[in-house]
Design an enzyme around this catalytic site. Structure first.
Site, PDB file in Angstrom:
ATOM      1  CB  SER A 186      -1.017   0.046   1.029  1.00  0.00           C
ATOM      2  OG  SER A 186      -1.791   0.835   0.995  1.00  0.00           O
ATOM      3  CG  ASP A 289      -5.732  -3.083  -4.529  1.00  0.00           C
ATOM      4  OD1 ASP A 289      -6.491  -2.115  -4.303  1.00  0.00           O
ATOM      5  OD2 ASP A 289      -4.448  -3.015  -4.459  1.00  0.00           O
ATOM      6  CG  HIS A 319      -5.285  -2.337  -0.907  1.00  0.00           C
ATOM      7  ND1 HIS A 319      -4.540  -1.976  -1.804  1.00  0.00           N
ATOM      8  CD2 HIS A 319      -4.773  -1.833   0.415  1.00  0.00           C
ATOM      9  CE1 HIS A 319      -3.522  -1.127  -1.369  1.00  0.00           C
ATOM     10  NE2 HIS A 319      -3.820  -1.027  -0.114  1.00  0.00           N
TER      11      HIS A 319
END
Length: 353
Positions: A186, A289, A319
């Protein structure tokens, strides 16, 4: 599978059905996203008082004694004046020099630390399953510390390791600093890219010991003013990331007045001024995601720039999936990462003494 091709076509209109998740994972994801929403304010600031309470509840302490997987952990101060420290994960002993993974946690640039349970667990599994010493860096958080603070801290962590090694490790665990890999998911994946490029450009030529041999941007946080097909298609469907949370992260991190096309977020052919010695890259992408389009574009930019890049794609992954060992893909991605480490090490394991 159809999900593998969901990142491109503008004709996709049907909302996909998320893959089923174990109850334990659903509960953890629900709790984590609720905590994020509770502390993020609409004006782009973080409720640090409430955050400190949640941080204590979600954090794990270092464990200097090896656990059942043989991994111990301890904390090292790198720069007390800026609050830069790292949690180190290592076996009790090793017969040959181990590669080093420097890890940058996620949290939208504004939240969390190496102590947070999922990140603590990921690093522990890196150590035991990949066979590496892991250094998980605590960098300064936005919006109190905006761009480029996280990148500065990420580079300075590498400079610290180059100059000092890994304090507290001991002679029983030799490390191969010429086989240093950067990993992060991320926002941490975004940091990995920018730190690797700065290191290769500014510091690698004069480094004494540390060489970045490869990087793992895991579902890296990139973006732009455009709303991509995957962002629109997965809005309200995929867990963890949505447009509101993404916009908050960029508003908190980028310079005041900048938009999402800033080069920190929007890595394109025009603004990706990559170092000649930019390291080999393994980009991890999940099919559920919302940021997958940006991640695929990032991999394409690296290819067009002539860089060595491979993509590990998991069609059913949301995610942050690899933080949950209950999921088969979370273990499969570690196998892929281990193979990448072994193929890009400066000194192969078989020839180490």
């Amino acid at each position: 599978m159809e999900a593998k091709n969901q990142g491109g076509g503008a004709g996709t209109t049907k909302r996909p059905t998320p893959p089923p998740l174990p109850l334990s994972v659903r509960l953890q994801v629900t709790g984590l996203t609720a905590a994020i929403d509770a502390v993020e304010r609409r004006d782009g600031t973080v409720n640090r008082c409430l955050y400190s309470v949640i941080d204590r509840l979600l954090s794990a302490r270092p464990n200097p004694r090896p656990d059942k997987s043989g991994v111990r952990s301890f904390d090292v101060t790198m720069d007390a004046s800026r609050g830069i420290w790292a949690r180190v994960f290592a076996p009790a002993a090793a017969e040959h020099p181990l590669p080093v993974i420097v890890y940058y946690h996620g949290g939208g640039f504004a939240l969390f630390s190496p102590a947070i349970g999922p990140f603590n667990g990921v690093c522990r599994r890196f150590c035991s399953q990949i066979g590496a010493v892991v250094v998980s860096v605590n960098y300064r958080l936005a919006p109190e510390h905006r761009y480029p603070a996280a990148y500065d801290d990420g580079v300075d962590a590498l400079r610290f390791i180059d100059a000092n090694g890994i304090p507290g490790l001991g002679a029983d665990v030799p490390v191969d600093l010429a086989s240093c890999f950067l990993a992060g998911e991320s926002a941490g994946g975004n940091i990995v890219h920018h730190v690797a490029n700065r290191w290769a450009t500014e510091w690698q030529p004069s480094a004494k010991n540390l060489r970045v041999a490869g990087i793992f941007p895991v579902q890296p946080y990139f973006g732009g003013e455009e709303r991509t097909e995957s962002e629109l298609r997965l809005e309200g469907v995929a867990p963890v990331v949505n447009l509101r949370r993404s916009d908050f992260s960029w508003k908190a991190f980028l310079p005041v007045g900048a938009n999402r096309d800033h080069p920190a977020a929007h890595v394109t052919d025009e603004n990706a001024d990559l170092a000649e010695e930019f390291p080999p890259t393994m980009v991890v992408i999940g099919g559920f995601d919302p940021l997958m389009d940006w991640q695929q574009r990032y991999a394409d930019v690296l290819r067009r720039k002539g860089k060595k890049v491979q993509v590990a794609e998991f069609p059913d992954a949301f995610h942050g999936f690899y933080g949950f060992p209950e999921l088969a893909d979370a273990n499969k991605v570690l196998q892929d990462m281990k193979a990448f480490v072994e193929s890009n090490r400066a000194t192969p394991k078989s020839t180490s003494s």
